[in-house]
Design a protein around this motif. Structure first.
Motif, PDB file in Angstrom:
ATOM      1  N   ILE A  46       0.854  -1.181   0.000  1.00 15.05           N
ATOM      2  CA  ILE A  46       0.000   0.000   0.000  1.00 15.05           C
ATOM      3  C   ILE A  46       0.890   1.232   0.000  1.00 15.05           C
ATOM      4  CG2 ILE A  46      -1.710   1.306   1.307  1.00 15.05           C
ATOM      5  CD1 ILE A  46      -2.805  -1.380   2.273  1.00 15.05           C
ATOM      6  N   ARG A  47       1.731   1.356   0.997  1.00 15.98           N
ATOM      7  CA  ARG A  47       2.708   2.444   1.061  1.00 15.98           C
ATOM      8  C   ARG A  47       3.770   2.066   2.086  1.00 15.98           C
ATOM      9  NH1 ARG A  47      -0.688   6.356   1.657  1.00 15.98           N
ATOM     10  NH2 ARG A  47      -0.241   6.891   3.779  1.00 15.98           N
ATOM     11  N   SER A  48       4.992   2.433   1.828  1.00 16.22           N
ATOM     12  CA  SER A  48       6.171   2.119   2.651  1.00 16.22           C
ATOM     13  C   SER A  48       6.197   0.625   2.983  1.00 16.22           C
ATOM     14  CB  SER A  48       6.235   3.023   3.889  1.00 16.22           C
ATOM     15  OG  SER A  48       5.142   2.787   4.751  1.00 16.22           O
ATOM     16  N   SER A  49       6.066   0.240   4.233  1.00 19.40           N
ATOM     17  CA  SER A  49       6.176  -1.179   4.585  1.00 19.40           C
ATOM     18  C   SER A  49       4.819  -1.821   4.853  1.00 19.40           C
ATOM     19  CB  SER A  49       7.059  -1.322   5.830  1.00 19.40           C
ATOM     20  OG  SER A  49       6.438  -0.665   6.913  1.00 19.40           O
ATOM     21  N   VAL A  50       3.734  -1.099   4.623  1.00 19.49           N
ATOM     22  CA  VAL A  50       2.392  -1.641   4.878  1.00 19.49           C
ATOM     23  C   VAL A  50       1.925  -2.412   3.648  1.00 19.49           C
ATOM     24  CG1 VAL A  50       0.020  -1.082   5.462  1.00 19.49           C
ATOM     25  CG2 VAL A  50       1.875   0.229   6.460  1.00 19.49           C
ATOM     26  N   VAL A  51       1.520  -3.659   3.877  1.00 19.97           N
ATOM     27  CA  VAL A  51       1.149  -4.567   2.793  1.00 19.97           C
ATOM     28  C   VAL A  51      -0.321  -4.954   2.938  1.00 19.97           C
ATOM     29  CG1 VAL A  51       1.650  -6.829   1.789  1.00 19.97           C
ATOM     30  CG2 VAL A  51       3.490  -5.463   2.730  1.00 19.97           C
ATOM     31  N   LEU A  52      -0.974  -5.189   1.812  1.00 15.68           N
ATOM     32  CA  LEU A  52      -2.355  -5.660   1.794  1.00 15.68           C
ATOM     33  C   LEU A  52      -2.370  -7.090   2.320  1.00 15.68           C
ATOM     34  CD1 LEU A  52      -4.903  -4.236   0.713  1.00 15.68           C
ATOM     35  CD2 LEU A  52      -4.626  -5.534  -1.374  1.00 15.68           C
ATOM     36  N   PRO A  53      -3.009  -7.354   3.460  1.00 16.68           N
ATOM     37  CA  PRO A  53      -2.956  -8.700   4.046  1.00 16.68           C
ATOM     38  C   PRO A  53      -3.854  -9.672   3.276  1.00 16.68           C
ATOM     39  CG  PRO A  53      -4.306  -7.263   5.391  1.00 16.68           C
ATOM     40  CD  PRO A  53      -3.752  -6.422   4.289  1.00 16.68           C
ATOM     41  N   GLU A  54      -3.269 -10.741   2.761  1.00 14.22           N
ATOM     42  CA  GLU A  54      -4.005 -11.735   1.970  1.00 14.22           C
ATOM     43  C   GLU A  54      -5.115 -12.392   2.794  1.00 14.22           C
ATOM     44  OE1 GLU A  54      -5.202 -13.583  -1.284  1.00 14.22           O
ATOM     45  OE2 GLU A  54      -3.485 -12.243  -1.322  1.00 14.22           O
ATOM     46  N   ALA A  55      -4.884 -12.578   4.084  1.00 10.60           N
ATOM     47  CA  ALA A  55      -5.859 -13.249   4.944  1.00 10.60           C
ATOM     48  C   ALA A  55      -7.133 -12.414   5.130  1.00 10.60           C
ATOM     49  CB  ALA A  55      -5.232 -13.544   6.299  1.00 10.60           C
ATOM     50  N   GLU A  56      -7.040 -11.096   4.970  1.00 13.78           N
ATOM     51  CA  GLU A  56      -8.201 -10.236   5.181  1.00 13.78           C
ATOM     52  C   GLU A  56      -8.953  -9.919   3.893  1.00 13.78           C
ATOM     53  OE1 GLU A  56      -7.514  -6.777   7.564  1.00 13.78           O
ATOM     54  OE2 GLU A  56      -6.183  -7.850   8.924  1.00 13.78           O
ATOM     55  N   LEU A  57      -8.507 -10.481   2.780  1.00 12.81           N
ATOM     56  CA  LEU A  57      -9.183 -10.252   1.507  1.00 12.81           C
ATOM     57  C   LEU A  57     -10.215 -11.347   1.278  1.00 12.81           C
ATOM     58  CD1 LEU A  57      -6.178  -9.332  -0.797  1.00 12.81           C
ATOM     59  CD2 LEU A  57      -7.689  -7.802   0.434  1.00 12.81           C
ATOM     60  N   GLU A  58     -11.401 -10.938   0.850  1.00  9.19           N
ATOM     61  CA  GLU A  58     -12.471 -11.889   0.557  1.00  9.19           C
ATOM     62  C   GLU A  58     -12.723 -11.834  -0.951  1.00  9.19           C
ATOM     63  OE1 GLU A  58     -17.224 -12.006   1.238  1.00  9.19           O
ATOM     64  OE2 GLU A  58     -16.011 -11.244   2.894  1.00  9.19           O
ATOM     65  N   TRP A  59     -12.572 -12.962  -1.614  1.00 13.21           N
ATOM     66  CA  TRP A  59     -12.690 -13.026  -3.069  1.00 13.21           C
ATOM     67  C   TRP A  59     -14.031 -13.617  -3.471  1.00 13.21           C
ATOM     68  CZ3 TRP A  59      -8.819 -10.787  -5.761  1.00 13.21           C
ATOM     69  CH2 TRP A  59      -7.603 -10.622  -5.113  1.00 13.21           C
ATOM     70  N   ARG A  60     -14.628 -13.054  -4.534  1.00 12.88           N
ATOM     71  CA  ARG A  60     -15.846 -13.615  -5.136  1.00 12.88           C
ATOM     72  C   ARG A  60     -15.633 -13.652  -6.642  1.00 12.88           C
ATOM     73  NH1 ARG A  60     -20.927 -10.386  -3.071  1.00 12.88           N
ATOM     74  NH2 ARG A  60     -21.530 -11.030  -5.153  1.00 12.88           N
ATOM     75  N   PHE A  61     -16.129 -14.713  -7.270  1.00 16.17           N
ATOM     76  CA  PHE A  61     -15.955 -14.877  -8.710  1.00 16.17           C
ATOM     77  C   PHE A  61     -17.309 -15.055  -9.371  1.00 16.17           C
ATOM     78  CE2 PHE A  61     -12.442 -16.755  -6.338  1.00 16.17           C
ATOM     79  CZ  PHE A  61     -11.414 -15.936  -6.764  1.00 16.17           C
ATOM     80  N   SER A  62     -17.442 -14.499 -10.566  1.00 15.81           N
ATOM     81  CA  SER A  62     -18.688 -14.653 -11.315  1.00 15.81           C
ATOM     82  C   SER A  62     -18.374 -14.612 -12.802  1.00 15.81           C
ATOM     83  CB  SER A  62     -19.680 -13.556 -10.937  1.00 15.81           C
ATOM     84  OG  SER A  62     -19.130 -12.292 -11.235  1.00 15.81           O
ATOM     85  N   ARG A  63     -19.384 -14.875 -13.593  1.00 14.61           N
ATOM     86  CA  ARG A  63     -19.182 -14.867 -15.040  1.00 14.61           C
ATOM     87  C   ARG A  63     -19.092 -13.443 -15.540  1.00 14.61           C
ATOM     88  NH1 ARG A  63     -23.095 -19.734 -15.961  1.00 14.61           N
ATOM     89  NH2 ARG A  63     -21.621 -21.355 -15.396  1.00 14.61           N
ATOM     90  N   SER A  64     -18.119 -13.224 -16.373  1.00 12.54           N
ATOM     91  CA  SER A  64     -17.894 -11.896 -16.927  1.00 12.54           C
ATOM     92  C   SER A  64     -18.794 -11.689 -18.134  1.00 12.54           C
ATOM     93  CB  SER A  64     -16.432 -11.780 -17.338  1.00 12.54           C
ATOM     94  OG  SER A  64     -16.133 -10.464 -17.682  1.00 12.54           O
ATOM     95  N   SER A  65     -19.176 -10.448 -18.387  1.00 13.15           N
ATOM     96  CA  SER A  65     -20.014 -10.148 -19.542  1.00 13.15           C
ATOM     97  C   SER A  65     -19.140  -9.830 -20.747  1.00 13.15           C
ATOM     98  CB  SER A  65     -20.911  -8.956 -19.231  1.00 13.15           C
ATOM     99  OG  SER A  65     -20.113  -7.817 -19.019  1.00 13.15           O
ATOM    100  N   GLY A  66     -19.758  -9.694 -21.890  1.00 16.54           N
ATOM    101  CA  GLY A  66     -19.028  -9.297 -23.082  1.00 16.54           C
ATOM    102  C   GLY A  66     -18.620 -10.467 -23.941  1.00 16.54           C
TER     103      GLY A  66
END
Length: 142
Positions: free
Chosen positions: A7-27
């Motif tokens: 994110i900035r300097s030594s702060v990283v986006l924590p993988e454990a706190e990310l919630e992923w959702r998947f769906s069909r893409s349009s187009g």
């Protein structure tokens, strides 16, 4: 994922706190698009995270208030045909969004004054131009 998203300097986006959702893409995409869930939505609970310093979190909550749903920020990506590349794009976009939202406010602008010489030069030029134009007239203005 290709690694930690800073994110900035030594702060990283924590993988454990990310919630992923998947769906069909349009187009367009042919038969492939009808069978794969390539659109990605990543959700990050900004209100409850411990990964960000408190000051950054407060700033981000304030600046992203219109985008949050119960303190959760979400980002979607569907520009690529593969789920993996969309995951990358969504994570990068989320990290950039959090970096911008948690950035310190810009320094206040200190107003400057117009130098006296500039004003004098402008008035002198106005007077000279006035004399030039006055000299073009057939009348004697006095």
């Amino acid at each position: 994922m290709s690694g930690p998203h800073v994110i900035r300097s030594s702060v990283v986006l924590p993988e454990a706190e990310l919630e992923w959702r998947f769906s069909r893409s349009s187009g367009p995409g042919g038969q492939h698009v009808n069978t794969t869930d390539s659109r990605v939505e990543v959700r990050f609970d900004l209100a409850r995270t411990r990964a960000l310093p408190e000051v950054w979190k407060r700033r981000a909550l304030e600046r992203l208030a219109g985008r949050l749903t119960d303190g959760v920020v979400s980002v979607r990506a569907s520009e690529h045909r593969s789920q993996f590349r969309n995951r990358e794009a969504a994570a990068v976009r989320l990290a950039a969004l959090l970096a911008e939202a948690s950035a310190p406010p810009p320094r206040a602008r200190r107003p400057t004054r117009v130098p006296r010489g500039v004003d004098e030069r402008r008035l002198r030029e106005k007077k000279r131009r006035s004399q030039t134009k006055r000299g073009r007239s057939p009348k004697d203005w006095g």
